[in-house]
Design an enzyme around this catalytic site. Structure first.
Site, PDB file in Angstrom:
ATOM      1  NE  ARG A  77      -8.580  16.426  11.640  1.00  0.00           N
ATOM      2  CZ  ARG A  77      -9.220  16.752  12.767  1.00  0.00           C
ATOM      3  NH1 ARG A  77     -10.288  16.069  13.157  1.00  0.00           N
ATOM      4  NH2 ARG A  77      -8.808  17.756  13.497  1.00  0.00           N
ATOM      5  CG  HIS A 121      -6.443  17.050  17.896  1.00  0.00           C
ATOM      6  ND1 HIS A 121      -7.212  16.652  16.824  1.00  0.00           N
ATOM      7  CD2 HIS A 121      -7.238  16.900  18.980  1.00  0.00           C
ATOM      8  CE1 HIS A 121      -8.419  16.264  17.255  1.00  0.00           C
ATOM      9  NE2 HIS A 121      -8.448  16.397  18.567  1.00  0.00           N
ATOM     10  CD  GLU A 166     -13.438  19.868  18.238  1.00  0.00           C
ATOM     11  OE1 GLU A 166     -13.310  19.889  19.475  1.00  0.00           O
ATOM     12  OE2 GLU A 166     -14.171  19.069  17.645  1.00  0.00           O
ATOM     13  CG  ASN A 292     -14.079  18.238  14.206  1.00  0.00           C
ATOM     14  OD1 ASN A 292     -13.795  17.885  13.057  1.00  0.00           O
ATOM     15  ND2 ASN A 292     -13.181  18.336  15.167  1.00  0.00           N
ATOM     16  CE1 TYR A 294     -17.798  13.357  17.496  1.00  0.00           C
ATOM     17  CE2 TYR A 294     -16.936  15.589  17.344  1.00  0.00           C
ATOM     18  CZ  TYR A 294     -16.742  14.221  17.277  1.00  0.00           C
ATOM     19  OH  TYR A 294     -15.504  13.721  16.972  1.00  0.00           O
ATOM     20  CD  GLU A 357     -12.649  15.342  15.679  1.00  0.00           C
ATOM     21  OE1 GLU A 357     -13.477  15.299  16.602  1.00  0.00           O
ATOM     22  OE2 GLU A 357     -11.501  15.807  15.808  1.00  0.00           O
TER      23      GLU A 357
HETATM   24  C1  FCB Z   1     -13.744  16.434  19.537  1.00  0.00           C
HETATM   25  C2  FCB Z   1     -12.242  16.273  19.536  1.00  0.00           C
HETATM   26  C3  FCB Z   1     -11.783  14.848  19.411  1.00  0.00           C
HETATM   27  C4  FCB Z   1     -12.636  13.891  20.177  1.00  0.00           C
HETATM   28  C5  FCB Z   1     -14.092  14.116  19.867  1.00  0.00           C
HETATM   29  C6  FCB Z   1     -15.031  13.162  20.555  1.00  0.00           C
HETATM   30  O1  FCB Z   1     -14.077  17.589  20.223  1.00  0.00           O
HETATM   31  O2  FCB Z   1     -11.681  17.018  18.480  1.00  0.00           O
HETATM   32  O3  FCB Z   1     -10.435  14.821  19.810  1.00  0.00           O
HETATM   33  O4  FCB Z   1     -12.364  13.966  21.524  1.00  0.00           O
HETATM   34  O5  FCB Z   1     -14.452  15.423  20.190  1.00  0.00           O
END
Ligand code: FCB
Length: 449
Positions: A77, A121, A166, A292, A294, A357
């Site tokens: 990607r 992006h 995002e 995405n 985290y 992500e």
């Molecule tokens: C996300 C972004 C990516 C990267 C990660 C850690 O928010 O999409 O570009 O910075 O965080």
């Protein structure tokens, strides 16, 4: 271990973004983006770091494709930089910019790596920002033109398109919190920008489909499971508001429900201007949702004037509550990924989901040419376990992209945060696979954890 293998057709990838890796910001006709402006403004990024050189991927892309071939991934990607394609946002097309992505796509396909292309992006051409940027409705129209140009050129070979990455970050962090480009601090402007980002997503979908036959179109949202800090009614309501602010504000309109009413009531006269037909445009059918993920977010009520009157725990509070935290200060919770995926499936039922992500920054040390990033391996392994659990309960999860292929420009944190499974030695531009890269190679090769 049994049951830990993934379906044979599962997509295993790594992810990057143009401004974070390419460098070569003034080459071959590329115009300036809002991130060039922002990163060159004193005080905006850690150490004054910029993406001027980054990972020099613009020159080293062949080696980087080889790196992925060695890893054994079957997908990549990446994002296209709008200012390479149209240096002024609109107007003249820069064919040298398109040529770069054309060659990259061909090299990926030759390496049996499926390209997943993100159109936006965050590197908006500065010329468009000068005319109001995403807060201006014209920018949505310009995005459709840009998407049309890119897909005319690449759409015969690229079959997976992500309109936006995002939009919550691009709008709220960029226009309300001011931590990302363009660095504004105005909630009304941020919500207007969010509306135009979403609108441009839906409006571009038909151009993508006609230029790229049998393609799959999606959007990537950064989603976070939200939990109240206590069982007090105030905290429970704060968590609902935060979920609305962060997750439902984007999910609901994309899935045809319009903006959530509880959050609209909260925003009041901050609500964006809309035109008849916008809601239907935003709800253009998608083939997949990119997620995405985290970290989860724990929220409590606040009296201050944050947009939805709540605040999230600090890193110290997450640590005190027993969470491991990353170099970003983010709490680690793989179980929350399973909760998130099942919730999305139950509430929105997208036809397919890709984790576009997932990853973590830790303070990697290069010792004798090696990086033993055991914490990252644990993070990735636990999250892949949660992804596998999601498949077990029927979530249509089709693929997973580790963020990131290599350490890169982490926005306002500059080069201080390393997310790569490959270590970038910025002084020499050497790529050094970390232990996590070797581990991921085995996962991908064996089709499971
Ligand atoms: C996300 C972004 C990516 C990267 C990660 C850690 O928010 O999409 O570009 O910075 O965080």
């Amino acid at each position: 271990m049994t049951g830990r293998t993934f379906p044979e057709q599962f997509v295993w990838g790594t992810a990057t973004a143009s401004y974070q890796i390419e460098g070569a910001v003034r080459e071959d006709g590329r115009g300036p983006s809002i991130w060039d402006t922002f990163s060159h403004t004193p005080g905006r990024t850690y150490n004054g770091d910029t993406g001027d050189v980054a990972c020099d991927h613009y020159h080293r892309w062949r080696d980087d494709v080889q790196l992925m071939r060695d890893l054994g991934v079957n997908a990549y990607r990446f994002s296209v930089a709008w200012p390479r394609v149209r240096p002024n946002g609109g107007g003249a097309i820069n064919s040298a910019g398109l040529d770069f992505y054309d060659r990259l796509v061909d090299a990926l396909l030759a390496a049996r790596i499926t390209p997943f292309v993100t159109l936006y992006h965050w590197d908006l051409p500065q010329a468009l920002q000068d005319r109001g940027g995403w807060a201006h409705r014209d920018t949505a129209e310009m995005f459709v033109e840009y998407a049309d140009i890119v897909t005319r050129r690449l759409g015969d070979r690229v079959k997976h398109w992500i309109t936006h990455n995002e939009p919550w970050v691009a709008s709220l962090i960029g226009h309300f919190e001011g931590i990302h480009a363009p660095g504004l601090r105005d909630l009304r402007v941020a919500l207007q920008a969010a509306h135009h980002l979403l609108l441009s997503h839906g409006m571009a979908a038909s151009a993508l489909r006609s230029n790229s036959t049998h393609c799959r179109v999606g959007i990537t949202l950064n989603l976070t499971p939200v939990k109240p800090a206590s069982d007090s009614q105030a905290d429970i309501e704060a968590a609902q508001r935060y979920d609305g602010f962060h997750n439902r504000w984007f999910l609901d309109p994309v899935f045809g429900r319009g903006y959530p009413e509880d959050v609209q009531a909260f925003y009041g006269n901050m609500m964006p201007e809309m035109q008849p037909g916008d809601a239907a445009a935003i709800a253009a059918p998608i083939d997949f949702l990119g997620i995405n993920y985290y970290f989860p977010t724990i929220v409590r009520a606040a009296r201050d004037a944050t947009p939805v009157a709540c605040e999230t725990l600090t890193t110290d509070e997450y640590a005190a509550a027993g969470y491991t935290t990353t170099a970003m200060g983010w709490p680690v919770d793989a179980g929350a990924l399973l909760e998130l995926l099942t919730r999305i499936q139950n509430d929105y039922a997208p036809p397919a989901i890709y984790i576009t992500e997932n990853g973590a920054a830790f303070d990697d040390q290069l010792v004798n040419g090696e990086v033993h990033d055991t914490q990252r391996i644990a993070y990735l392994s636990d999250h892949l376990g949660a992804a596998r659990d999601a498949l077990d309960v029927g979530v249509p999860l089709w693929g997973y992209f580790a963020w990131s292929l290599m350490d890169n420009f982490e926005w306002s944190f500059g080069y201080s945060k390393r997310f790569g499974i490959v270590y970038t030695d910025y002084a020499t531009q050497q790529r050094i696979p970390k232990a996590s890269a070797r581990w991921y190679q085995q996962v991908v090769g064996g089709g499971g954890i």
